[in-house]
Design an enzyme around this catalytic site. Structure first.
Site, PDB file in Angstrom:
ATOM      1  N   HIS A 168       0.829  -1.212   0.000  1.00 36.91           N
ATOM      2  CA  HIS A 168       0.000   0.000   0.000  1.00 36.91           C
ATOM      3  C   HIS A 168       0.855   1.249   0.000  1.00 36.91           C
ATOM      4  CE1 HIS A 168       0.084   0.990   4.447  1.00 36.91           C
ATOM      5  NE2 HIS A 168       0.191  -0.313   4.599  1.00 36.91           N
ATOM      6  N   ASP A 183       5.704   1.242   7.141  1.00 37.40           N
ATOM      7  CA  ASP A 183       4.290   0.972   6.835  1.00 37.40           C
ATOM      8  C   ASP A 183       3.749   2.041   5.894  1.00 37.40           C
ATOM      9  OD1 ASP A 183       1.706   0.037   6.892  1.00 37.40           O
ATOM     10  OD2 ASP A 183       1.293   0.615   8.955  1.00 37.40           O
ATOM     11  N   GLU A 240      -5.282   1.935   2.050  1.00 35.71           N
ATOM     12  CA  GLU A 240      -5.269   0.704   2.867  1.00 35.71           C
ATOM     13  C   GLU A 240      -5.548   1.016   4.326  1.00 35.71           C
ATOM     14  OE1 GLU A 240      -3.392  -2.432   5.489  1.00 35.71           O
ATOM     15  OE2 GLU A 240      -2.975  -0.299   5.365  1.00 35.71           O
ATOM     16  N   GLU A 241      -4.932   2.096   4.800  1.00 35.17           N
ATOM     17  CA  GLU A 241      -4.991   2.402   6.228  1.00 35.17           C
ATOM     18  C   GLU A 241      -6.394   2.799   6.691  1.00 35.17           C
ATOM     19  OE1 GLU A 241      -2.669   1.629   8.072  1.00 35.17           O
ATOM     20  OE2 GLU A 241      -0.692   2.067   7.234  1.00 35.17           O
ATOM     21  N   HIS A 259       2.268   4.134  12.184  1.00 30.48           N
ATOM     22  CA  HIS A 259       1.117   5.031  12.396  1.00 30.48           C
ATOM     23  C   HIS A 259       1.468   6.221  13.291  1.00 30.48           C
ATOM     24  CE1 HIS A 259      -1.751   1.349  11.567  1.00 30.48           C
ATOM     25  NE2 HIS A 259      -0.910   1.595  10.579  1.00 30.48           N
TER      26      HIS A 259
HETATM   27  N1  BES Z   1       0.818  -2.772   8.051  1.00 27.77           N
HETATM   28  C1  BES Z   1      -0.388  -2.790   8.815  1.00 27.77           C
HETATM   29  C2  BES Z   1      -0.803  -4.188   9.193  1.00 27.77           C
HETATM   30  C3  BES Z   1      -0.023  -4.832  10.276  1.00 27.77           C
HETATM   31  C4  BES Z   1       0.487  -4.111  11.341  1.00 27.77           C
HETATM   32  C5  BES Z   1       0.146  -6.203  10.230  1.00 27.77           C
HETATM   33  C6  BES Z   1       1.195  -4.765  12.335  1.00 27.77           C
HETATM   34  C7  BES Z   1       0.834  -6.852  11.212  1.00 27.77           C
HETATM   35  C8  BES Z   1       1.353  -6.114  12.274  1.00 27.77           C
HETATM   36  C9  BES Z   1      -1.512  -2.152   8.015  1.00 27.77           C
HETATM   37  O1  BES Z   1      -1.099  -1.034   7.294  1.00 27.77           O
HETATM   38  C10 BES Z   1      -2.554  -1.673   9.002  1.00 27.77           C
HETATM   39  O2  BES Z   1      -2.311  -0.749   9.694  1.00 27.77           O
HETATM   40  N2  BES Z   1      -3.676  -2.372   9.067  1.00 27.77           N
HETATM   41  C11 BES Z   1      -4.717  -1.982   9.982  1.00 27.77           C
HETATM   42  C12 BES Z   1      -5.988  -2.642   9.553  1.00 27.77           C
HETATM   43  C13 BES Z   1      -6.585  -2.038   8.305  1.00 27.77           C
HETATM   44  C14 BES Z   1      -7.769  -2.864   7.873  1.00 27.77           C
HETATM   45  C15 BES Z   1      -6.987  -0.602   8.506  1.00 27.77           C
HETATM   46  C16 BES Z   1      -4.385  -2.445  11.415  1.00 27.77           C
HETATM   47  O3  BES Z   1      -3.642  -3.407  11.568  1.00 27.77           O
HETATM   48  O4  BES Z   1      -4.866  -1.809  12.339  1.00 27.77           O
HETATM   49 ZN    ZN Z   2      -0.754   0.560   8.738  1.00 25.19          ZN
END
Ligand code: BES
Ligand code: ZN
Length: 425
Positions: free
Chosen positions: A226, A247, A281-282, A386
């Site tokens: 992403h 990220d 994505e976020e 984040h």
């Molecule tokens: N890169 C993260 C996902 C992640 C974080 C996987 C830490 C494993 C460990 C991704 O960008 C993210 O932040 N995903 C969100 C969920 C999404 C559906 C908004 C999350 O994990 O809160």
């Molecule tokens: Zn993220």
């Protein structure tokens, strides 16, 4: 607004929506959320109605069933905003809800997850490929061309935007600049082209580099990451800092390096290879969800999808962690075999996210085979995502960890890309 990454075990939610969502939609809206977020909503006595519950069963690689509940309800913007804040306090994570256009849309998403959470039940039209490893000479000739310095320099460029937030002009520009950079890489190859996928509800576009297959152009192998980033600061202002170096500038930089080597070496795949930088994505896998839905609706044949999201932080006792929920076990096993063939010293383990944590889940939800090799076991991954601190210094200004993912992705691209048709039975 405190909206950091989830720090506690994150139970299944189709999408855990970052705190941005509440300010981003018109009231009232339909949302789905996991049970933990729903309990917070209740404890805060937030107004909502039309609540309904759906049980989703996901399977891990060990075939252990995990049952989780998703709650669909209707609330308004203000309530969701307060839920975001309360969930952060109570659960140490963001709101944990996904916004839908209607009750029907919410139900469709939950039903898709119910059907495909295990990652095994594929769309009838999707070709099940041969996972036999038989392109050793070609892969071994290409691997040494991957360069850490290239990966690091791409990360460095991407993290220098104030943010790549999906709703503002800076985030839109980051997408346009990425598309321009990829177009330069594609120049001189008549079989390669770059396009941007325009999304319905936000300005940031996804970026797609298409390398047309010479034998089976309709069979598509996707490698994605992403391009957007998020932090509480970025949600509030276009100048708010969300460098998103790990990220997920790292994932984009990793796949771009694979793309560079394949294009510049003159490699011609039999199947079509698509490199995709997803927008939004976020905010709940928004870009990939729209793309995977559109491919499914057009009857496109996606043979496999690989997600690269966070590759740079060498956080743990392993080098490559294969996420094994919301992924396809056969393809996960193929990745493990690729790693032992082409990265024999890499330590590979499996772990679960616990919910649909990145864009691979959008492909899984549409019945395509998806996998997600991740930087570390959960809990040992980069703690700065984040936040304004997600900078290259947190991974030692080095792409030494990330390049292993480039090797794996290149092996995946060539071993799947050089075949066509279904596996012989
Ligand atoms: N890169 C993260 C996902 C992640 C974080 C996987 C830490 C494993 C460990 C991704 O960008 C993210 O932040 N995903 C969100 C969920 C999404 C559906 C908004 C999350 O994990 O809160
Ligand atoms: Zn993220």
């Amino acid at each position: 607004m405190p909206c950091l990454r989830p720090a506690l075990p994150r139970w299944l939610a189709p999408t855990l929506l970052a705190c941005a969502c509440a300010t981003a939609t018109a009231a009232p809206v339909w949302v789905s959320m996991d049970e933990a977020a729903y309990r917070v909503l209740q404890s805060q006595r937030l107004d909502h109605d039309a609540t309904e519950r759906h049980v989703v069963t996901a399977f891990t690689a060990e075939r252990t069933a995990r049952q989780d509940t998703l709650v669909i309800l209707r609330a308004d913007d203000d309530q969701l905003h307060r839920l975001s804040l309360a969930a952060h306090e109570a659960l140490h994570r963001c709101g944990g809800f996904m916004v839908h256009e209607s009750r029907e849309d919410a139900r469709r998403t939950v039903a898709a997850l119910q059907q495909h959470a295990g990652g095994e039940r594929l769309r009838a039209l999707a070709t099940v490929p041969s996972y036999v490893i038989d392109d050793n000479a070609q892969v071994n000739a290409l691997l040494p061309q991957l360069q850490e310095t290239q990966i690091l320099s791409t990360i460095s460029k991407l993290q220098s935007y104030s943010n790549r937030y999906y709703r503002n002009a800076v985030g839109a520009k980051a997408s346009n600049d990425l598309a321009a950079g990829w177009a330069l890489l594609a120049a001189g190859r008549s079989d390669a082209s770059v396009s941007q996928f325009t999304h319905r509800n936000f300005p940031q576009k996804s970026v797609i580099l298409n390398l047309r297959g010479s034998v089976a152009p309709d069979e598509i192998v996707v490698i994605g990451g992403h391009l957007d980033s998020i932090s509480p600061n970025a949600v509030l202002s276009p100048t708010g800092k969300a460098p998103g170096a790990d990220d997920d500038a790292s994932g984009i930089a990793t796949l771009q390096e694979v793309m560079r080597v394949l294009l510049q070496s003159g490699y011609q795949p039999a199947r079509t290879l698509q490199f995709i930088g997803y927008a939004g994505e976020e905010a709940g896998l928004l870009g990939s969800k729209e793309i995977a839905q559109s491919y499914a609706a057009q009857g496109r044949n996606v043979v496999g999808a690989l997600q690269l999201d966070m590759t740079a932080y060498p956080g743990g006792s392993s080098d490559i962690t294969l996420i094994s929920d919301y992924t396809n076990t056969a393809q996960d096993n193929f990745l493990a075999a690729l790693a032992s063939t082409y990265l024999p010293s890499a330590r590979v383990v499996r772990d679960v996210c616990g919910y649909a944590c990145s864009d691979h889940a959008s492909w899984t939800a549409q019945g395509f085979a998806a996998s997600f090799p991740f930087e570390a076991p959960l809990g040992q991954d980069n703690p700065h995502i984040h936040t304004p601190k997600d900078k290259p210094v947190k991974f030692g200004n080095s792409a030494a960890h990330a390049i292993q993912f480039a090797r794996l992705a290149l092996a995946y691209a060539v071993e799947l890309g050089s075949d066509s048709g279904p596996a012989a039975r």
